[in-house]
Structures are given as C-alpha cells and as structure tokens.
Enzyme design. Structure first.
Site, mmCIF file in Angstrom:
data_model
loop_
_atom_site.group_PDB
_atom_site.id
_atom_site.type_symbol
_atom_site.label_atom_id
_atom_site.label_comp_id
_atom_site.label_asym_id
_atom_site.label_seq_id
_atom_site.Cartn_x
_atom_site.Cartn_y
_atom_site.Cartn_z
ATOM 1 N N ASN A 1 -9.965 0.777 2.031
ATOM 2 C CA ASN A 1 -8.752 0.594 2.849
ATOM 3 C C ASN A 1 -9.021 0.980 4.302
ATOM 4 O OD1 ASN A 1 -7.576 0.152 0.374
ATOM 5 N ND2 ASN A 1 -5.885 1.563 0.701
ATOM 6 N N ASP B 1 1.938 5.411 -5.128
ATOM 7 C CA ASP B 1 1.270 6.669 -4.788
ATOM 8 C C ASP B 1 2.120 7.849 -5.245
ATOM 9 O OD1 ASP B 1 0.062 8.859 -3.789
ATOM 10 O OD2 ASP B 1 0.016 8.216 -1.701
ATOM 11 N N HIS C 1 -6.919 9.884 5.692
ATOM 12 C CA HIS C 1 -6.298 8.817 6.485
ATOM 13 C C HIS C 1 -6.274 9.238 7.955
ATOM 14 C CE1 HIS C 1 -4.431 8.245 2.437
ATOM 15 N NE2 HIS C 1 -4.636 6.970 2.715
ATOM 16 N N ASP D 1 0.834 -1.198 0.000
ATOM 17 C CA ASP D 1 0.000 0.000 0.000
ATOM 18 C C ASP D 1 0.881 1.265 0.000
ATOM 19 O OD1 ASP D 1 -2.436 1.400 0.321
ATOM 20 O OD2 ASP D 1 -2.238 1.390 2.510
HETATM 21 P P1 13P Z 1 -7.237 4.592 7.742
HETATM 22 O O1 13P Z 1 -6.019 4.339 8.563
HETATM 23 O O2 13P Z 1 -7.808 5.953 7.937
HETATM 24 O O3 13P Z 1 -8.251 3.508 7.867
HETATM 25 O O4 13P Z 1 -6.764 4.585 6.213
HETATM 26 C C1 13P Z 1 -6.206 3.405 5.710
HETATM 27 C C2 13P Z 1 -5.764 3.580 4.305
HETATM 28 O O5 13P Z 1 -6.378 4.279 3.515
HETATM 29 C C3 13P Z 1 -4.575 2.840 3.898
HETATM 30 O O6 13P Z 1 -4.186 3.125 2.604
#
Ligand code: 13P
Length: 287
Positions: free
Chosen positions: A235, A103, A185, A81
């Site tokens: 996510n 990203d 996030h 990720d």
């Molecule tokens: P959160 O930590 O806000 O759930 O976001 C996770 C995310 O988007 C990882 O790419």
C-alpha cells in the site's frame, strides 16, 4: 477491467511479485494510477480509505473509480482501504467496490476475528474480496491511517504473531492479510527496520496473500526482501500525495496561473511515482 483481490494476489504470491495499492482521492490521482498500470501492463489496486473520505466522498468516488476500472485495459481492483466499521465496508461494496479492508486491528483479538469473519461472509456473498489486519501498523505522525501512539514504546508489541495469523486466517476466511512487521503509515523519521524473520514465519504458515502497509519511503531493497519473503500487496499513498503536491508547487512557483495548468502536471507526477513503484514491485507485464 474490474477485478478483485483474488484475481490478482494469489498469482502475485505464486509469481514472487507484489501488486501496488494506490489510494486515489480524486480524478487526477485515479488517472495517474491507471495510466501507469496500463503503460506497464500491470495489474493495480486503486481506491480510497475511510479517513480520506473528507477529500472525496464515497458516493462521488465510487461510480468514477468503478467505471474507470471497468474501461481500463489491465485488471484494476477497486478497494476500500481501512474501513473502520462493517457498515462502511458494506456501503462501499453496495456502491460497487470489488474489495474492502476492515481494519479492526486496534480491537481485542476475538473482536477482530468476529468482525473480519462477518464482513468476509458479506463480501463473498456480493462477489467482493476482503483484507483484514492482524497486529497493528501505526502512524509516523503525519498520516490519518493507523494509530499514532504506537510509534512510541516497543514497536514489537504491535507486530503480528505468526501463530495467531494462521488461526486468524482460518477463522475469518479473509482473502488477504495485512501484517505488522515494522512499517508505519506516513513519512518515516528514520529508516524502518523490518522484522523479515517474522514475515518469513508468517508466510510459511499460511498461503493467504500478505499485505505491507506504509509503503511510502521504504527503500527498493526493503521492498525486494519483503516481496521475496511473501508480501504480495504493498500500500502506497503518502508518496503519490506528496509527488502530486510537489508538482503543483513547482508549477505555481514558475508562474502557473489556473487549476487547468496544474491538472496535467498532477496526473503526470502521480503516473511517474506509481510507475516507479510498479517496477520495484515486479508486476510489470503481469496484467
Ligand atoms: P503510506 O501513506 O505510508 O504510503 O501508507 C499507505 C497505506 O498503507 C494505506 O493503507
């Protein structure tokens, strides 16, 4: 069984449900994620992010996650990720990750297109899939993912443009597209207002599965609406990270002594938090 995004997301998009990505920075988180997916017969996406590597190095995690995915009774995508460079994404693929996200969303559009196209062609040559991000999903202040400075100013300035999305997907060949429609996030300070109209416009322009980052703290209603309008991957990290820590905190407060007292509670807390999300995302029984 080990899977790629293409094994699980196009079906989710057609079926009107979403598959969750849960980052697993250690063995306990990975066990919790897989246990929930197996119990609910759901496909799942498990991985780690580049900013999380200080908590679990890629070389240590890769063999663990890949082997657990292989032995699971449900499809498990092992996804890197928020890779911050082509080199780190390539490293993840070489170590057995079946999917990566590059990203480059903070870079100028032309650079994002070029870098995403390059990693897509590398990944496809290795049998892996690629997610990219267009627009930018920021950071509520307590997450290492996404830029923190875009929670100030006009949030719309960072949102994904529907017209650009079509061009981006065609030019890059990515398998999934993360879009910015108002999520962040980390831990929300106020209930986010998502731009559902924009999501519908993007979904009407491209068949590519769309990804919602910043899933922690969103309401079930927001998930249902976003998924109905075309989100196929969600996510989540902060929620499961906090659930595991809270379980440990409660156990310590009531006299737990050693790590071995905490490990089963951590796994159970993650399993329960992940299972809750899998139910909301509608992927129960879709394995
Ligand atoms: P959160 O930590 O806000 O759930 O976001 C996770 C995310 O988007 C990882 O790419």
């Amino acid at each position: 069984m080990l899977a790629t995004l293409n094994d699980v997301l196009p079906r989710a998009r057609r079926g009107g449900y979403a598959v969750g990505l849960f980052n697993a920075v250690n063995l306990e988180l990975a066990r919790g994620v897989i246990a929930a997916a197996e119990r609910l017969c759901s496909p799942v996406i498990m991985g780690t992010a580049e900013v999380l590597l200080p908590f679990g190095p890629l070389e240590d995690l890769a063999p663990l996650l890949v082997d657990m995915a292989r032995r699971a009774s449900v499809p498990v995508v092992v996804h890197f990720d928020h890779g911050l460079s082509a080199e780190s994404c390539a490293r993840a693929i070489r170590l057995g990750f079946t999917s990566v996200m590059l990203d480059a969303s903070s870079k100028p559009y032309a650079d994002n297109v070029r870098e995403s196209a390059e990693i897509a062609s590398f990944a496809h040559a290795h049998g892996a899939t690629v997610e990219a991000e267009l627009g930018h999903v920021g950071n509520a202040g307590d997450s290492a993912e996404g830029r923190a400075d875009n929670s100030a100013g006009r949030p719309e300035d960072w949102y994904t443009s529907a017209d650009q999305a079509l061009d981006f997907v065609r030019a890059t060949g990515v398998d999934a597209l993360a879009i910015a429609i108002g999520t962040l996030h980390g831990t929300y300070r106020a209930e986010p207002r998502l731009d559902y109209e924009r999501l519908s416009r993007i979904a009407s322009m491209t068949e590519v599965p769309l990804v919602l980052h910043g899933g922690s703290g969103l309401s079930d209603r927001a998930f249902a609406e976003a998924i109905a309008r075309g989100i196929s991957k969600v996510n989540v990290f902060t929620d499961i990270n906090l659930a595991a820590a809270a379980a440990c905190g409660r156990a310590l407060a009531s006299g737990a002594a050693g790590l071995t007292d905490l490990i089963p509670l951590e796994v159970a807390a993650v399993e329960s938090a992940v299972a809750e999300k899998i139910q909301v995302f509608g992927s129960v029984g879709r394995a």
